[in-house]
Design a protein around this motif. Structure first.
Motif, PDB file in Angstrom:
ATOM      1  N   THR A  73       0.852  -1.188   0.000  1.00  0.00           N
ATOM      2  CA  THR A  73       0.000   0.000   0.000  1.00  0.00           C
ATOM      3  C   THR A  73       0.885   1.234   0.000  1.00  0.00           C
ATOM      4  O   THR A  73       1.803   1.343   0.813  1.00  0.00           O
ATOM      5  N   VAL A  74       0.614   2.148  -0.916  1.00  0.00           N
ATOM      6  CA  VAL A  74       1.333   3.412  -1.001  1.00  0.00           C
ATOM      7  C   VAL A  74       0.327   4.528  -0.717  1.00  0.00           C
ATOM      8  O   VAL A  74      -0.624   4.713  -1.475  1.00  0.00           O
ATOM      9  N   THR A  75       0.527   5.247   0.381  1.00  0.00           N
ATOM     10  CA  THR A  75      -0.383   6.328   0.755  1.00  0.00           C
ATOM     11  C   THR A  75       0.223   7.662   0.350  1.00  0.00           C
ATOM     12  O   THR A  75       1.320   8.012   0.764  1.00  0.00           O
ATOM     13  N   GLU A  76      -0.501   8.405  -0.491  1.00  0.00           N
ATOM     14  CA  GLU A  76      -0.067   9.722  -0.952  1.00  0.00           C
ATOM     15  C   GLU A  76      -1.184  10.721  -0.723  1.00  0.00           C
ATOM     16  O   GLU A  76      -2.297  10.530  -1.210  1.00  0.00           O
ATOM     17  N   GLN A  77      -0.885  11.785   0.040  1.00  0.00           N
ATOM     18  CA  GLN A  77      -1.869  12.818   0.317  1.00  0.00           C
ATOM     19  C   GLN A  77      -3.166  12.226   0.881  1.00  0.00           C
ATOM     20  O   GLN A  77      -4.262  12.669   0.562  1.00  0.00           O
ATOM     21  N   GLY A  78      -3.006  11.201   1.720  1.00  0.00           N
ATOM     22  CA  GLY A  78      -4.158  10.578   2.356  1.00  0.00           C
ATOM     23  C   GLY A  78      -4.902   9.588   1.483  1.00  0.00           C
ATOM     24  O   GLY A  78      -5.878   8.976   1.939  1.00  0.00           O
ATOM     25  N   ILE A  79      -4.470   9.405   0.238  1.00  0.00           N
ATOM     26  CA  ILE A  79      -5.122   8.467  -0.680  1.00  0.00           C
ATOM     27  C   ILE A  79      -4.335   7.159  -0.683  1.00  0.00           C
ATOM     28  O   ILE A  79      -3.134   7.141  -0.958  1.00  0.00           O
ATOM     29  N   LYS A  80      -5.012   6.059  -0.381  1.00  0.00           N
ATOM     30  CA  LYS A  80      -4.366   4.750  -0.316  1.00  0.00           C
ATOM     31  C   LYS A  80      -4.450   4.057  -1.679  1.00  0.00           C
ATOM     32  O   LYS A  80      -5.525   3.926  -2.257  1.00  0.00           O
ATOM     33  N   GLN A  81      -3.280   3.624  -2.171  1.00  0.00           N
ATOM     34  CA  GLN A  81      -3.198   2.903  -3.440  1.00  0.00           C
ATOM     35  C   GLN A  81      -2.536   1.558  -3.159  1.00  0.00           C
ATOM     36  O   GLN A  81      -1.351   1.508  -2.827  1.00  0.00           O
ATOM     37  N   SER A  82      -3.296   0.488  -3.287  1.00  0.00           N
ATOM     38  CA  SER A  82      -2.781  -0.846  -2.982  1.00  0.00           C
ATOM     39  C   SER A  82      -2.691  -1.675  -4.260  1.00  0.00           C
ATOM     40  O   SER A  82      -3.495  -1.523  -5.180  1.00  0.00           O
ATOM     41  N   LEU A  83      -1.717  -2.550  -4.285  1.00  0.00           N
ATOM     42  CA  LEU A  83      -1.504  -3.406  -5.451  1.00  0.00           C
ATOM     43  C   LEU A  83      -0.566  -4.532  -5.088  1.00  0.00           C
ATOM     44  O   LEU A  83       0.098  -4.490  -4.038  1.00  0.00           O
ATOM     45  N   ASP A  84      -0.492  -5.532  -5.945  1.00  0.00           N
ATOM     46  CA  ASP A  84       0.532  -6.570  -5.854  1.00  0.00           C
ATOM     47  C   ASP A  84       1.612  -6.193  -6.859  1.00  0.00           C
ATOM     48  O   ASP A  84       1.393  -6.263  -8.071  1.00  0.00           O
ATOM     49  N   PHE A  85       2.783  -5.762  -6.364  1.00  0.00           N
ATOM     50  CA  PHE A  85       3.793  -5.240  -7.286  1.00  0.00           C
ATOM     51  C   PHE A  85       4.471  -6.333  -8.101  1.00  0.00           C
ATOM     52  O   PHE A  85       5.302  -6.041  -8.956  1.00  0.00           O
ATOM     53  N   THR A  86       4.151  -7.587  -7.870  1.00  0.00           N
ATOM     54  CA  THR A  86       4.646  -8.644  -8.747  1.00  0.00           C
ATOM     55  C   THR A  86       3.707  -8.847  -9.938  1.00  0.00           C
ATOM     56  O   THR A  86       4.026  -9.597 -10.859  1.00  0.00           O
ATOM     57  N   LYS A  87       2.549  -8.180  -9.918  1.00  0.00           N
ATOM     58  CA  LYS A  87       1.561  -8.307 -10.990  1.00  0.00           C
ATOM     59  C   LYS A  87       1.484  -7.065 -11.875  1.00  0.00           C
ATOM     60  O   LYS A  87       1.348  -7.177 -13.096  1.00  0.00           O
ATOM     61  N   VAL A  88       1.506  -5.882 -11.261  1.00  0.00           N
ATOM     62  CA  VAL A  88       1.419  -4.639 -12.041  1.00  0.00           C
ATOM     63  C   VAL A  88       2.464  -3.656 -11.546  1.00  0.00           C
ATOM     64  O   VAL A  88       2.916  -3.722 -10.403  1.00  0.00           O
ATOM     65  N   MET A  89       2.824  -2.716 -12.423  1.00  0.00           N
ATOM     66  CA  MET A  89       3.795  -1.689 -12.066  1.00  0.00           C
ATOM     67  C   MET A  89       3.108  -0.583 -11.266  1.00  0.00           C
ATOM     68  O   MET A  89       1.922  -0.312 -11.445  1.00  0.00           O
ATOM     69  N   PHE A  90       3.881   0.056 -10.383  1.00  0.00           N
ATOM     70  CA  PHE A  90       3.387   1.251  -9.701  1.00  0.00           C
ATOM     71  C   PHE A  90       4.094   2.458 -10.294  1.00  0.00           C
ATOM     72  O   PHE A  90       5.314   2.502 -10.366  1.00  0.00           O
ATOM     73  N   SER A  91       3.315   3.443 -10.746  1.00  0.00           N
ATOM     74  CA  SER A  91       3.889   4.629 -11.375  1.00  0.00           C
ATOM     75  C   SER A  91       4.440   5.571 -10.318  1.00  0.00           C
ATOM     76  O   SER A  91       3.669   6.185  -9.569  1.00  0.00           O
ATOM     77  N   ARG A  92       5.760   5.681 -10.263  1.00  0.00           N
ATOM     78  CA  ARG A  92       6.414   6.558  -9.308  1.00  0.00           C
ATOM     79  C   ARG A  92       6.644   7.934  -9.928  1.00  0.00           C
ATOM     80  O   ARG A  92       6.752   8.082 -11.135  1.00  0.00           O
ATOM     81  N   GLY A  93       6.722   8.943  -9.094  1.00  0.00           N
ATOM     82  CA  GLY A  93       7.095  10.271  -9.564  1.00  0.00           C
ATOM     83  C   GLY A  93       5.957  11.093 -10.126  1.00  0.00           C
ATOM     84  O   GLY A  93       6.190  12.188 -10.642  1.00  0.00           O
ATOM     85  N   ASN A  94       4.708  10.584 -10.061  1.00  0.00           N
ATOM     86  CA  ASN A  94       3.581  11.317 -10.626  1.00  0.00           C
ATOM     87  C   ASN A  94       2.729  11.995  -9.562  1.00  0.00           C
ATOM     88  O   ASN A  94       1.642  12.481  -9.861  1.00  0.00           O
ATOM     89  N   ILE A  95       3.188  12.036  -8.314  1.00  0.00           N
ATOM     90  CA  ILE A  95       2.352  12.508  -7.216  1.00  0.00           C
ATOM     91  C   ILE A  95       1.887  13.940  -7.426  1.00  0.00           C
ATOM     92  O   ILE A  95       0.726  14.276  -7.174  1.00  0.00           O
ATOM     93  N   SER A  96       2.768  14.828  -7.916  1.00  0.00           N
ATOM     94  CA  SER A  96       2.368  16.224  -8.090  1.00  0.00           C
ATOM     95  C   SER A  96       1.281  16.355  -9.146  1.00  0.00           C
ATOM     96  O   SER A  96       0.360  17.174  -9.013  1.00  0.00           O
ATOM     97  N   GLU A  97       1.368  15.545 -10.194  1.00  0.00           N
ATOM     98  CA  GLU A  97       0.344  15.599 -11.246  1.00  0.00           C
ATOM     99  C   GLU A  97      -0.969  15.005 -10.762  1.00  0.00           C
ATOM    100  O   GLU A  97      -2.056  15.478 -11.128  1.00  0.00           O
ATOM    101  N   LYS A  98      -0.911  13.969  -9.945  1.00  0.00           N
ATOM    102  CA  LYS A  98      -2.142  13.403  -9.385  1.00  0.00           C
ATOM    103  C   LYS A  98      -2.879  14.456  -8.563  1.00  0.00           C
ATOM    104  O   LYS A  98      -4.107  14.612  -8.671  1.00  0.00           O
ATOM    105  N   ILE A  99      -2.130  15.173  -7.729  1.00  0.00           N
ATOM    106  CA  ILE A  99      -2.741  16.214  -6.893  1.00  0.00           C
ATOM    107  C   ILE A  99      -3.276  17.347  -7.771  1.00  0.00           C
ATOM    108  O   ILE A  99      -4.386  17.845  -7.545  1.00  0.00           O
ATOM    109  N   ARG A 100      -2.494  17.752  -8.769  1.00  0.00           N
ATOM    110  CA  ARG A 100      -2.923  18.831  -9.665  1.00  0.00           C
ATOM    111  C   ARG A 100      -4.224  18.467 -10.363  1.00  0.00           C
ATOM    112  O   ARG A 100      -5.159  19.274 -10.442  1.00  0.00           O
ATOM    113  N   PHE A 101      -4.300  17.241 -10.859  1.00  0.00           N
ATOM    114  CA  PHE A 101      -5.514  16.802 -11.546  1.00  0.00           C
ATOM    115  C   PHE A 101      -6.704  16.800 -10.594  1.00  0.00           C
ATOM    116  O   PHE A 101      -7.804  17.252 -10.947  1.00  0.00           O
TER     117      PHE A 101
END
Length: 521
Positions: free
Chosen positions: A270-298
């Motif tokens: 689980t990766v928590t960013e700005q109070g938003i929880k994003q959970s995944l199995d990282f052996t199944k799908v990639m997690f997009s790193r470095g996009n936090i500012s754009e997620k908040i902007r959107f």
């Protein structure tokens, strides 16, 4: 206790920790080679003849251990020296003793600090951990390397060539440690592979024990319970499947696994960013790193009550901010990777927004038509697919509200020097798609790129950017434009640049909508 990680400590209540730490630090009595940590089973009260201690610590969760230089504390107590601030702080100390504590080193934040007293100045922090692990496994080293101590200079020289970044990435709320694909990898031809094979042989038990010991040492340094290796990304993969593999897991953590898939599995994070929880199995799908500012902007661009379409959702990178931050009325989320779609549904539930979201699993260009969603007149559409979402522009143009207008947020990988050229071409392309719809409102629509946001560098001289594009028959008052059928961009100086009808495609244009990154090679 691990002797290599034992230090003298003083114990105080957590509510007094800041005061005590500040005073000790000013007097040079705080041992900065170690981190502050909670009291645990390894704590032992020591040197009672010199310092007052308590036999038993009750409610140990209330206390914290501060690493100290014992000699300085003893001197302060014996001579009653130090500032009044220090004397007050000493009065707040509950007891003194020793405890195994985590190292505090360059990879924990201070890039100038040594890992330990045995660190070699010619090596970076991670290379030093490799050196220390080799020395701990010296008994397993095959001939002619027995007696490693006499060959330390050669070892340091070899390790200085090993691909190991000075600071490793920590991911997720549980601080999983991520090793880059090329770093410390015995399965790729590299100086590290050659060194390990020479020392411990190929595919040997000794090599496996050394590697396991190395991952454990790195995990201890970073206070991690799990070590994973980042996988390679196939640039032509349509679903961006993960290549991550797990290298080491703490035995206690391993006991907690309850399933082979989803929550409770070995790869669940689980990766928590700005109070938003994003959970995944990282052996199944990639997690997009470095996009936090754009997620908040959107999320902030979304207006309360808007109807939003996310055509390439993943695990909810832009869907979740639209719902949690933007308070969208409803979001239709399209995702064709079945693993990502499964984790998306979980994330919607754990963030309490599943009642305002609809997941359409499959190709968005097909599913939106099948579910009769294409004509809902969306206020805002996210096109977050890399290297280009060009294959979905026609569908987005059909779905966007044109009266009075709506917004497309178009992601792409674009050469650094082609941002405006790409945006002009993209606006002209979307304008042509509007005209092809044979819809009066579409034919009259203005297509205006109001802003170009650089999300991050994707590769040398290639940027991941997002263009905010307004499509509608009425121009918003804040754009202050005149004229009919405006197609173009508002540049950085807020001057309008029209897109000519015969503008040439930029080098990164796909043309046929096929995902291909060959232009970047």
């Amino acid at each position: 206790m691990n002797n290599s990680a034992v230090t003298n400590v003083c114990v105080t209540e957590k509510r007094h920790a800041k005061i005590v730490k500040s005073a000790l630090e000013k007097e040079g009595a705080l041992d900065k080679s170690f981190r502050l940590c909670n009291i645990h089973a390894s704590y032992e009260a020591k040197y009672e003849e010199c310092l007052s201690t308590c036999d038993v610590l009750q409610e140990s969760s209330k206390y914290i251990a501060l690493p100290i230089h014992k000699e300085k504390i003893e001197s302060f107590l014996k001579n009653k020296a130090g500032s009044s601030e220090l004397q007050d702080a000493i009065g707040l100390i509950h007891s003194y003793g020793v405890q195994s504590c985590r190292f505090s080193s360059a990879v924990m934040g201070n890039t100038q600090r040594q890992l330990s007293l045995t660190a070699n100045n010619d090596l970076n922090p991670v290379q030093n951990i490799v050196l220390q692990t080799i020395r701990k496994n010296e008994a397993s080293i095959q001939q002619p390397y027995v007696g490693l101590g006499t060959k330390i200079e050669n070892m340091v020289r070899a390790l200085s060539k090993v691909d190991a970044p000075p600071k490793l990435e920590v991911m997720g709320d549980d601080r999983s440690l991520v090793i880059p694909y090329q770093s410390l990898n015995v399965n790729t031809k590299s100086p590290f592979q050659l060194l390990v094979h020479e020392l411990f042989g190929t595919a040997s038990d000794e090599q496996s024990l050394f590697l396991s010991s190395l991952w454990e040492e790195l995990a201890r340094l970073y206070r991690s319970q799990r070590v994973v290796r980042r996988g390679e990304i196939d640039p032509n993969s349509k679903v961006r499947e993960s290549g991550h593999c797990i290298l080491w897991i703490n035995q206690e953590l391993a006991k907690s696994f309850t399933s082979d898939y989803g929550p409770g599995s070995r790869g669940w994070i689980t990766v928590t960013e700005q109070g938003i929880k994003q959970s995944l199995d990282f052996t199944k799908v990639m997690f997009s790193r470095g996009n936090i500012s754009e997620k908040i902007r959107f999320g902030k661009l979304v207006k309360e009550g808007e109807l939003v379409l996310d055509m390439y959702t993943g695990i909810g990178y832009y869907t979740l901010p639209a719902l949690v931050i933007g308070k969208a009325r409803h979001v239709y989320s399209c995702e064709w990777n079945p693993h990502a779609a499964c984790f998306l549904r979980y994330n919607l539930k754990q963030n309490g927004v599943s009642d305002r979201a609809t997941v359409l699993e499959g190709d968005s260009r097909i599913r939106l038509e099948e579910e009769n969603v294409i004509d809902l007149d969306f206020h805002r559409i996210s096109l977050g697919l890399l290297p280009s979402s060009e294959g979905g522009w026609k569908t987005a143009v059909k779905a966007i509200r044109k009266d009075p207008g709506g917004w497309l947020h178009v992601h792409a990988n674009v050469p650094t020097h082609e941002h405006e050229e790409w945006a002009l071409w993209m606006c002209r392309k979307i304008s042509q798609l509007c005209q092809d719809l044979n819809d009066d409102s579409a034919c009259q629509a203005h297509v205006i790129c109001n802003h170009i946001e650089k999300v991050k560098s994707f590769a040398p001289k290639v940027d991941h950017i997002v263009a905010d594009v307004y499509v509608g028959i009425k121009i918003p008052s804040n754009m202050d434009l005149e004229g009919q059928n405006n197609v173009g961009i508002l540049c950085r100086k807020r001057e309008f640049i029209r897109s000519s009808i015969d503008i040439c495609p930029p080098s990164c244009a796909l043309g046929n909508g096929v995902l291909d990154q060959g232009w970047m090679m």
